[in-house]
Write an enzyme that holds these catalytic residues in place. Sequence first.
Site, PDB file in Angstrom:
ATOM      1  N   ASP A  37     -11.756  56.858 -83.207  1.00 43.81           N
ATOM      2  CA  ASP A  37     -11.067  55.874 -82.472  1.00 43.81           C
ATOM      3  C   ASP A  37      -9.943  56.831 -81.807  1.00 43.81           C
ATOM      4  O   ASP A  37      -9.696  57.793 -81.774  1.00 43.81           O
ATOM      5  CB  ASP A  37     -10.182  54.968 -83.679  1.00 43.81           C
ATOM      6  CG  ASP A  37      -9.674  53.813 -83.098  1.00 43.81           C
ATOM      7  OD1 ASP A  37     -10.196  52.690 -83.373  1.00 43.81           O
ATOM      8  OD2 ASP A  37      -8.766  53.752 -81.828  1.00 43.81           O
ATOM      9  N   SER A 142     -20.604  40.939 -77.088  1.00 42.51           N
ATOM     10  CA  SER A 142     -20.075  39.799 -77.630  1.00 42.51           C
ATOM     11  C   SER A 142     -20.630  38.517 -76.911  1.00 42.51           C
ATOM     12  O   SER A 142     -21.558  38.793 -75.944  1.00 42.51           O
ATOM     13  CB  SER A 142     -18.649  39.843 -76.435  1.00 42.51           C
ATOM     14  OG  SER A 142     -17.960  38.591 -76.451  1.00 42.51           O
ATOM     15  N   TYR A 155     -15.167  41.886 -68.378  1.00 40.17           N
ATOM     16  CA  TYR A 155     -15.423  42.034 -69.617  1.00 40.17           C
ATOM     17  C   TYR A 155     -16.767  41.567 -70.117  1.00 40.17           C
ATOM     18  O   TYR A 155     -17.860  42.260 -70.526  1.00 40.17           O
ATOM     19  CB  TYR A 155     -14.344  41.526 -70.951  1.00 40.17           C
ATOM     20  CG  TYR A 155     -14.439  41.751 -72.223  1.00 40.17           C
ATOM     21  CD1 TYR A 155     -14.375  42.613 -72.918  1.00 40.17           C
ATOM     22  CD2 TYR A 155     -15.176  40.539 -72.926  1.00 40.17           C
ATOM     23  CE1 TYR A 155     -14.675  42.816 -74.286  1.00 40.17           C
ATOM     24  CE2 TYR A 155     -15.629  40.511 -74.236  1.00 40.17           C
ATOM     25  CZ  TYR A 155     -15.230  41.330 -74.913  1.00 40.17           C
ATOM     26  OH  TYR A 155     -15.609  41.638 -76.404  1.00 40.17           O
ATOM     27  N   THR A 190      -8.853  39.050 -84.913  1.00 38.68           N
ATOM     28  CA  THR A 190      -8.518  40.619 -84.897  1.00 38.68           C
ATOM     29  C   THR A 190      -7.421  40.482 -83.829  1.00 38.68           C
ATOM     30  O   THR A 190      -7.028  39.736 -83.213  1.00 38.68           O
ATOM     31  CB  THR A 190      -9.836  41.506 -84.296  1.00 38.68           C
ATOM     32  OG1 THR A 190      -9.726  41.400 -82.878  1.00 38.68           O
ATOM     33  CG2 THR A 190     -10.916  41.438 -85.199  1.00 38.68           C
TER      34      THR A 190
HETATM   35  N1  LIG Z   1     -12.365  40.024 -81.792  1.00 37.57           N
HETATM   36  C1  LIG Z   1     -13.310  39.150 -80.940  1.00 37.57           C
HETATM   37  O1  LIG Z   1     -13.023  37.853 -81.025  1.00 37.57           O
HETATM   38  C2  LIG Z   1     -14.387  39.767 -80.491  1.00 37.57           C
HETATM   39  C3  LIG Z   1     -15.424  38.830 -80.020  1.00 37.57           C
HETATM   40  C4  LIG Z   1     -16.607  39.585 -79.471  1.00 37.57           C
HETATM   41  C5  LIG Z   1     -16.987  40.851 -79.453  1.00 37.57           C
HETATM   42  N2  LIG Z   1     -15.778  41.577 -80.018  1.00 37.57           N
HETATM   43  C6  LIG Z   1     -15.997  43.090 -79.831  1.00 37.57           C
HETATM   44  O2  LIG Z   1     -16.022  43.656 -81.048  1.00 37.57           O
HETATM   45  C7  LIG Z   1     -15.610  45.205 -81.111  1.00 37.57           C
HETATM   46  C8  LIG Z   1     -14.257  45.258 -82.027  1.00 37.57           C
HETATM   47  O3  LIG Z   1     -13.260  44.646 -81.312  1.00 37.57           O
HETATM   48  P1  LIG Z   1     -11.876  44.120 -82.311  1.00 37.57           P
HETATM   49  O4  LIG Z   1     -11.813  42.689 -82.149  1.00 37.57           O
HETATM   50  O5  LIG Z   1     -12.177  44.687 -83.809  1.00 37.57           O
HETATM   51  O6  LIG Z   1     -10.571  44.919 -81.643  1.00 37.57           O
HETATM   52  P2  LIG Z   1      -9.501  45.772 -82.141  1.00 37.57           P
HETATM   53  O7  LIG Z   1      -8.619  45.872 -80.919  1.00 37.57           O
HETATM   54  O8  LIG Z   1      -9.029  45.327 -83.271  1.00 37.57           O
HETATM   55  O9  LIG Z   1     -10.456  47.177 -82.167  1.00 37.57           O
HETATM   56  C9  LIG Z   1     -10.792  47.830 -81.220  1.00 37.57           C
HETATM   57  C10 LIG Z   1     -10.677  49.422 -81.421  1.00 37.57           C
HETATM   58  O10 LIG Z   1     -11.150  50.105 -80.512  1.00 37.57           O
HETATM   59  C11 LIG Z   1     -10.429  51.292 -80.045  1.00 37.57           C
HETATM   60  N3  LIG Z   1     -10.525  51.717 -78.803  1.00 37.57           N
HETATM   61  C12 LIG Z   1     -10.010  51.085 -77.786  1.00 37.57           C
HETATM   62  N4  LIG Z   1     -10.365  51.460 -76.668  1.00 37.57           N
HETATM   63  C13 LIG Z   1     -10.805  52.880 -76.903  1.00 37.57           C
HETATM   64  C14 LIG Z   1     -11.275  54.154 -76.354  1.00 37.57           C
HETATM   65  N5  LIG Z   1     -11.031  54.227 -75.117  1.00 37.57           N
HETATM   66  N6  LIG Z   1     -11.693  54.885 -76.911  1.00 37.57           N
HETATM   67  C15 LIG Z   1     -11.736  55.078 -78.324  1.00 37.57           C
HETATM   68  N7  LIG Z   1     -11.395  53.825 -79.091  1.00 37.57           N
HETATM   69  C16 LIG Z   1     -10.965  52.925 -78.299  1.00 37.57           C
HETATM   70  C17 LIG Z   1      -8.848  50.624 -80.411  1.00 37.57           C
HETATM   71  O11 LIG Z   1      -7.925  51.719 -80.482  1.00 37.57           O
HETATM   72  C18 LIG Z   1      -9.277  49.801 -81.523  1.00 37.57           C
HETATM   73  O12 LIG Z   1      -9.104  50.412 -82.865  1.00 37.57           O
HETATM   74  C19 LIG Z   1     -15.173  45.257 -79.606  1.00 37.57           C
HETATM   75  O13 LIG Z   1     -16.180  45.854 -78.688  1.00 37.57           O
HETATM   76  C20 LIG Z   1     -15.019  43.845 -79.004  1.00 37.57           C
HETATM   77  O14 LIG Z   1     -15.298  43.707 -77.665  1.00 37.57           O
HETATM   78  C21 LIG Z   1     -14.619  41.268 -80.499  1.00 37.57           C
END
Ligand SMILES: NC(=O)c1ccc[n+]([C@@H]2O[C@H](COP(=O)([O-])OP(=O)(O)OC[C@H]3O[C@@H](n4cnc5c(N)ncnc54)[C@H](O)[C@@H]3O)[C@@H](O)[C@H]2O)c1
Length: 255
Positions: A37, A142, A155, A190
């Site tokens: 991360d 997603s 996105y 999240t």
């Molecule tokens: N939460 C939702 O509703 C949802 C829906 C569809 C898809 N997603 C996907 O699920 C995945 C996880 O999302 P989440 O909801 O847990 O988000 P989150 O914000 O809780 O976690 C994302 C993590 O990625 C890390 N990160 C961001 N940019 C980075 C970089 N440049 N280098 C290294 N680490 C980096 C952040 O520090 C964070 O810890 C993502 O790919 C997101 O697009 C989430």
Amino acid sequence: MRGLKERVALVTGAAGGIGRAICNRFVDEGVKLIAADVNDASLSEFAGELNSRGGDVLPLAFDITSFEEVVSAVAEAVAHFGKIDVLVNNAGWDIAKPFLDTEPELWDKIISINLRGPLNLHKAVLPHLIAAGGGKVINIASDAGRVGSSGESVYSACKGGLIAFSKTVARECARDNVRVNVVCPGPTDTALLRSFVGEGEYGQTIYDKLQKAIPLKRLGQPDDIPGMVAFFASSDADFITGQVISVSGGLTMHG
Ligand SMILES: NC(=O)c1ccc[n+]([C@@H]2O[C@H](COP(=O)([O-])OP(=O)(O)OC[C@H]3O[C@@H](n4cnc5c(N)ncnc54)[C@H](O)[C@@H]3O)[C@@H](O)[C@H]2O)c1
């Protein structure tokens, strides 16, 4: 799940909502973990928790958008564990705005994290999977990449691109026994989702509307996602590649 114990997995975005849930599940399954991360403090604390409950976890803080940082982190991971069997591209980021209110600078940031980042990881890790005789890649895209999502145009383009990229790499690397599959979360509770729907009464209204639209009548929780990730990583999914599955309470259904 079959065949997970002692495998070595690299998970990006490990300190986030879904990333933590995936890491917790992998540790429960006896997987050795490279938890990655960009948020160093949060990552170190979380990796400490995992190791104190019996995990074998190497935390590596790097920015997935930097090819140089990715290559050097992957080399450190391979030097530590001797191999990588599983790559989970989970890190992601977005900010909600109608497309016409966005500027190229923001597009670049969204593209570099959600598309360029996973490309960097594939380029650096695939040779190690191939050298180990095969392996698994699970890309967290997603439902925005399948059906679109208002306020998430760039996105969505990245996630749709990641889906098409995954299918292509699945074809190209099948001969090397590398299987590439995609998990598409629906709205999942999240920090990323909370930043999207916003705080306060307005945010709660959007949250409630989302809940009503989902056939199973609730938003996803981070713990809803790891089962499918662990399945794709396991031997139970050895004959599955190039597939895309939504974990969204039925919000998205395709014929
Ligand atoms: N939460 C939702 O509703 C949802 C829906 C569809 C898809 N997603 C996907 O699920 C995945 C996880 O999302 P989440 O909801 O847990 O988000 P989150 O914000 O809780 O976690 C994302 C993590 O990625 C890390 N990160 C961001 N940019 C980075 C970089 N440049 N280098 C290294 N680490 C980096 C952040 O520090 C964070 O810890 C993502 O790919 C997101 O697009 C989430």
